[in-house]
Design a protein around this motif. Structure first.
Motif, PDB file in Angstrom:
ATOM      1  N   GLU A 111       0.816  -1.212   0.000  1.00  0.00           N
ATOM      2  CA  GLU A 111       0.000   0.000   0.000  1.00  0.00           C
ATOM      3  C   GLU A 111       0.852   1.266   0.000  1.00  0.00           C
ATOM      4  OE1 GLU A 111      -2.760  -0.384   3.243  1.00  0.00           O
ATOM      5  OE2 GLU A 111      -4.001  -1.805   2.147  1.00  0.00           O
ATOM      6  N   LYS A 112       2.034   1.207   0.605  1.00  0.00           N
ATOM      7  CA  LYS A 112       2.912   2.378   0.685  1.00  0.00           C
ATOM      8  C   LYS A 112       3.868   2.471  -0.503  1.00  0.00           C
ATOM      9  CE  LYS A 112       2.652   2.559   5.671  1.00  0.00           C
ATOM     10  NZ  LYS A 112       3.348   2.353   6.929  1.00  0.00           N
ATOM     11  N   MET A 113       3.920   1.421  -1.287  1.00  0.00           N
ATOM     12  CA  MET A 113       4.868   1.352  -2.397  1.00  0.00           C
ATOM     13  C   MET A 113       4.501   2.342  -3.508  1.00  0.00           C
ATOM     14  SD  MET A 113       5.782  -2.009  -4.651  1.00  0.00           S
ATOM     15  CE  MET A 113       6.914  -2.746  -3.511  1.00  0.00           C
ATOM     16  N   ASN A 114       5.508   2.776  -4.235  1.00  0.00           N
ATOM     17  CA  ASN A 114       5.338   3.591  -5.433  1.00  0.00           C
ATOM     18  C   ASN A 114       4.276   2.902  -6.303  1.00  0.00           C
ATOM     19  OD1 ASN A 114       5.731   4.152  -8.276  1.00  0.00           O
ATOM     20  ND2 ASN A 114       7.684   5.095  -7.768  1.00  0.00           N
ATOM     21  N   PRO A 115       3.223   3.622  -6.733  1.00  0.00           N
ATOM     22  CA  PRO A 115       2.142   2.986  -7.494  1.00  0.00           C
ATOM     23  C   PRO A 115       2.619   2.257  -8.758  1.00  0.00           C
ATOM     24  CG  PRO A 115       1.517   5.200  -6.851  1.00  0.00           C
ATOM     25  CD  PRO A 115       2.957   5.033  -6.468  1.00  0.00           C
ATOM     26  N   ARG A 116       3.618   2.798  -9.427  1.00  0.00           N
ATOM     27  CA  ARG A 116       4.135   2.149 -10.632  1.00  0.00           C
ATOM     28  C   ARG A 116       4.752   0.798 -10.272  1.00  0.00           C
ATOM     29  NH1 ARG A 116       9.254   3.958 -14.154  1.00  0.00           N
ATOM     30  NH2 ARG A 116       8.874   2.656 -15.952  1.00  0.00           N
ATOM     31  N   TYR A 117       5.551   0.757  -9.209  1.00  0.00           N
ATOM     32  CA  TYR A 117       6.156  -0.491  -8.761  1.00  0.00           C
ATOM     33  C   TYR A 117       5.066  -1.493  -8.369  1.00  0.00           C
ATOM     34  CZ  TYR A 117      10.760   1.813  -8.220  1.00  0.00           C
ATOM     35  OH  TYR A 117      11.933   2.465  -8.404  1.00  0.00           O
ATOM     36  N   LYS A 118       4.101  -0.998  -7.606  1.00  0.00           N
ATOM     37  CA  LYS A 118       3.031  -1.874  -7.110  1.00  0.00           C
ATOM     38  C   LYS A 118       2.252  -2.491  -8.278  1.00  0.00           C
ATOM     39  CE  LYS A 118      -1.236  -1.913  -4.483  1.00  0.00           C
ATOM     40  NZ  LYS A 118      -2.213  -1.131  -3.754  1.00  0.00           N
ATOM     41  N   ASN A 119       1.859  -1.661  -9.237  1.00  0.00           N
ATOM     42  CA  ASN A 119       1.077  -2.178 -10.366  1.00  0.00           C
ATOM     43  C   ASN A 119       1.841  -3.247 -11.128  1.00  0.00           C
ATOM     44  OD1 ASN A 119      -1.128  -0.535  -9.857  1.00  0.00           O
ATOM     45  ND2 ASN A 119      -0.394   1.102 -11.176  1.00  0.00           N
ATOM     46  N   ILE A 120       3.108  -2.986 -11.386  1.00  0.00           N
ATOM     47  CA  ILE A 120       3.898  -3.931 -12.173  1.00  0.00           C
ATOM     48  C   ILE A 120       4.170  -5.209 -11.385  1.00  0.00           C
ATOM     49  CG2 ILE A 120       6.181  -4.295 -13.213  1.00  0.00           C
ATOM     50  CD1 ILE A 120       5.954  -1.425 -14.304  1.00  0.00           C
ATOM     51  N   ILE A 121       4.516  -5.098 -10.116  1.00  0.00           N
ATOM     52  CA  ILE A 121       4.813  -6.306  -9.335  1.00  0.00           C
ATOM     53  C   ILE A 121       3.540  -7.131  -9.097  1.00  0.00           C
ATOM     54  CG2 ILE A 121       4.616  -5.525  -6.923  1.00  0.00           C
ATOM     55  CD1 ILE A 121       7.388  -6.945  -6.533  1.00  0.00           C
ATOM     56  N   MET A 122       2.399  -6.486  -8.944  1.00  0.00           N
ATOM     57  CA  MET A 122       1.147  -7.222  -8.766  1.00  0.00           C
ATOM     58  C   MET A 122       0.752  -7.936 -10.066  1.00  0.00           C
ATOM     59  SD  MET A 122       0.367  -7.010  -5.624  1.00  0.00           S
ATOM     60  CE  MET A 122      -1.314  -7.579  -5.556  1.00  0.00           C
ATOM     61  N   LEU A 123       0.923  -7.274 -11.198  1.00  0.00           N
ATOM     62  CA  LEU A 123       0.626  -7.940 -12.463  1.00  0.00           C
ATOM     63  C   LEU A 123       1.540  -9.147 -12.667  1.00  0.00           C
ATOM     64  CD1 LEU A 123       0.051  -4.913 -14.865  1.00  0.00           C
ATOM     65  CD2 LEU A 123      -1.652  -6.586 -14.134  1.00  0.00           C
ATOM     66  N   ARG A 124       2.811  -9.007 -12.313  1.00  0.00           N
ATOM     67  CA  ARG A 124       3.788 -10.075 -12.533  1.00  0.00           C
ATOM     68  C   ARG A 124       3.556 -11.259 -11.601  1.00  0.00           C
ATOM     69  NH1 ARG A 124       6.166 -13.551 -14.978  1.00  0.00           N
ATOM     70  NH2 ARG A 124       8.360 -13.981 -14.657  1.00  0.00           N
ATOM     71  N   TYR A 125       3.471 -10.996 -10.294  1.00  0.00           N
ATOM     72  CA  TYR A 125       3.458 -12.100  -9.331  1.00  0.00           C
ATOM     73  C   TYR A 125       2.077 -12.492  -8.845  1.00  0.00           C
ATOM     74  CZ  TYR A 125       8.448 -11.602  -9.397  1.00  0.00           C
ATOM     75  OH  TYR A 125       9.738 -11.558  -9.818  1.00  0.00           O
ATOM     76  N   ASP A 126       1.143 -11.571  -8.835  1.00  0.00           N
ATOM     77  CA  ASP A 126      -0.186 -11.912  -8.358  1.00  0.00           C
ATOM     78  C   ASP A 126      -1.071 -12.375  -9.509  1.00  0.00           C
ATOM     79  OD1 ASP A 126      -2.137 -12.077  -6.207  1.00  0.00           O
ATOM     80  OD2 ASP A 126      -3.128 -10.386  -7.201  1.00  0.00           O
ATOM     81  N   GLN A 127      -0.946 -11.703 -10.659  1.00  0.00           N
ATOM     82  CA  GLN A 127      -1.814 -12.029 -11.786  1.00  0.00           C
ATOM     83  C   GLN A 127      -1.154 -12.935 -12.817  1.00  0.00           C
ATOM     84  OE1 GLN A 127      -4.837 -11.194 -11.263  1.00  0.00           O
ATOM     85  NE2 GLN A 127      -4.221  -9.995  -9.492  1.00  0.00           N
ATOM     86  N   GLY A 128       0.163 -13.145 -12.687  1.00  0.00           N
ATOM     87  CA  GLY A 128       0.848 -14.077 -13.570  1.00  0.00           C
ATOM     88  C   GLY A 128       1.157 -13.557 -14.972  1.00  0.00           C
ATOM     89  N   TRP A 150      12.719  -5.582 -10.293  1.00  0.00           N
ATOM     90  CA  TRP A 150      13.847  -5.708  -9.368  1.00  0.00           C
ATOM     91  C   TRP A 150      13.784  -4.607  -8.311  1.00  0.00           C
ATOM     92  CZ3 TRP A 150      18.003  -2.623  -7.993  1.00  0.00           C
ATOM     93  CH2 TRP A 150      18.975  -3.251  -7.212  1.00  0.00           C
ATOM     94  N   ARG A 151      13.528  -3.364  -8.744  1.00  0.00           N
ATOM     95  CA  ARG A 151      13.444  -2.251  -7.794  1.00  0.00           C
ATOM     96  C   ARG A 151      12.279  -2.432  -6.826  1.00  0.00           C
ATOM     97  NH1 ARG A 151      14.506   2.528 -12.194  1.00  0.00           N
ATOM     98  NH2 ARG A 151      16.773   2.299 -12.291  1.00  0.00           N
ATOM     99  N   ALA A 152      11.165  -2.935  -7.320  1.00  0.00           N
ATOM    100  CA  ALA A 152      10.005  -3.163  -6.454  1.00  0.00           C
ATOM    101  C   ALA A 152      10.315  -4.229  -5.406  1.00  0.00           C
ATOM    102  CB  ALA A 152       8.799  -3.579  -7.300  1.00  0.00           C
ATOM    103  N   LYS A 153      10.992  -5.303  -5.813  1.00  0.00           N
ATOM    104  CA  LYS A 153      11.379  -6.346  -4.858  1.00  0.00           C
ATOM    105  C   LYS A 153      12.336  -5.787  -3.808  1.00  0.00           C
ATOM    106  CE  LYS A 153      11.143 -10.452  -7.816  1.00  0.00           C
ATOM    107  NZ  LYS A 153      11.986 -11.492  -8.438  1.00  0.00           N
ATOM    108  N   GLU A 154      13.282  -4.968  -4.246  1.00  0.00           N
ATOM    109  CA  GLU A 154      14.219  -4.349  -3.305  1.00  0.00           C
ATOM    110  C   GLU A 154      13.478  -3.437  -2.330  1.00  0.00           C
ATOM    111  OE1 GLU A 154      17.694  -4.718  -2.780  1.00  0.00           O
ATOM    112  OE2 GLU A 154      17.081  -6.512  -3.846  1.00  0.00           O
ATOM    113  N   SER A 155      12.504  -2.707  -2.837  1.00  0.00           N
ATOM    114  CA  SER A 155      11.700  -1.828  -1.991  1.00  0.00           C
ATOM    115  C   SER A 155      10.941  -2.641  -0.944  1.00  0.00           C
ATOM    116  CB  SER A 155      10.726  -1.033  -2.861  1.00  0.00           C
ATOM    117  OG  SER A 155       9.901  -0.220  -2.091  1.00  0.00           O
TER     118      SER A 155
END
Length: 166
Positions: A111-128, A150-155
Motif C-alpha cells: 500500500e505504501k509502495m510507489n504505485p508504478r512499482y506496485k502495479n507492475i509487481i502485482m501484475l507479474r506475481y499476483d496475476q501471472g 527488481w526495484r520493487a522487490k528491493e523496496s
C-alpha cells in the motif's frame, strides 16, 4: 447500465471470456466461496458501469482492467471481514513466516509502495502476467519492466527489514 444490444453483447463476451479468471483472482485474496462470488458479482456490476469505456474485449488492457477491478472488490471484502491476504510464493521470500503479522506487513508495504512499482509487481506475481505482456501493457521495453520488478522487490525487502518503501 447496459443500454443497447451492442453493450449487452460486449458484456456477455466479457462474462464468458473472463469469468474463470475473475474467480481465480478473487480466490487469491479470499478463501470463503461466498466471498469470492460476492467479489466477482461486484466486479461485474462495476464492469457494467464502465462498459462504454471498454473498446476491445480480448485485449491485454481489458484483461488487466478486469483483473484489477476483481482484485479491488476482493480486497474490499477482505477488509470488511478483517482477514489477512494470502502471500504469493515469490513474494513470501521477503516475509518471516514465524511472525504472526507477516501478511499484514506485506500488505502495508504494498500500500505504501510507489504505485508504478506496485502495479507492475502485482501484475507479474499476483496475476501471472509475463514480462512481455507487462511491457506491452505499459508501452515499455522488457528490460525496463525487469528493472522495475527488481526495484520493487528491493523496496519490499527494505520495508520488510524495517525500512521504508520507495
Amino acid at each position: 447500465m447496459i443500454e443497447d444490444d451492442e453493450e449487452r453483447t460486449k458484456f456477455e463476451r466479457i462474462y464468458y471470456s473472463y469469468e474463470k479468471l475473475m474467480f481465480y483472482t478473487a480466490g487469491k485474496v479470499l478463501t470463503v466461496q461466498e466471498d469470492k462470488e460476492d467479489a466477482v458479482y461486484q466486479a461485474f456490476v462495476k464492469i457494467i458501469e464502465i462498459i462504454k469505456k471498454i473498446k476491445l474485449v480480448d485485449s491485454p488492457e481489458t484483461k488487466a482492467l478486469i483483473v484489477k477491478i476483481t482484485e479491488q472488490r476482493a480486497i474490499d471484502i477482505l477488509r470488511k471481514n478483517k482477514k489477512t491476504v494470502p502471500i504469493g510464493d515469490d513474494i513470501s521470500l521477503y516475509v518471516d513466516e514465524n511472525e504472526p503479522q507477516a501478511g499484514s506487513n506485506l500488505v502495508d508495504a504494498l500500500e505504501k509502495m510507489n504505485p508504478r512499482y506496485k502495479n507492475i509487481i502485482m501484475l507479474r506475481y499476483d496475476q501471472g502476467f509475463s514480462v512481455k505482456e507487462i511491457a506491452k501493457l505499459f508501452n515499455m521495453k522488457e528490460t525496463s519492466v525487469q528493472k522495475v520488478i527488481w526495484r520493487a522487490k528491493e523496496s519490499l525487502r527494505r520495508y520488510m527489514e524495517g525500512g521504508e518503501t520507495d
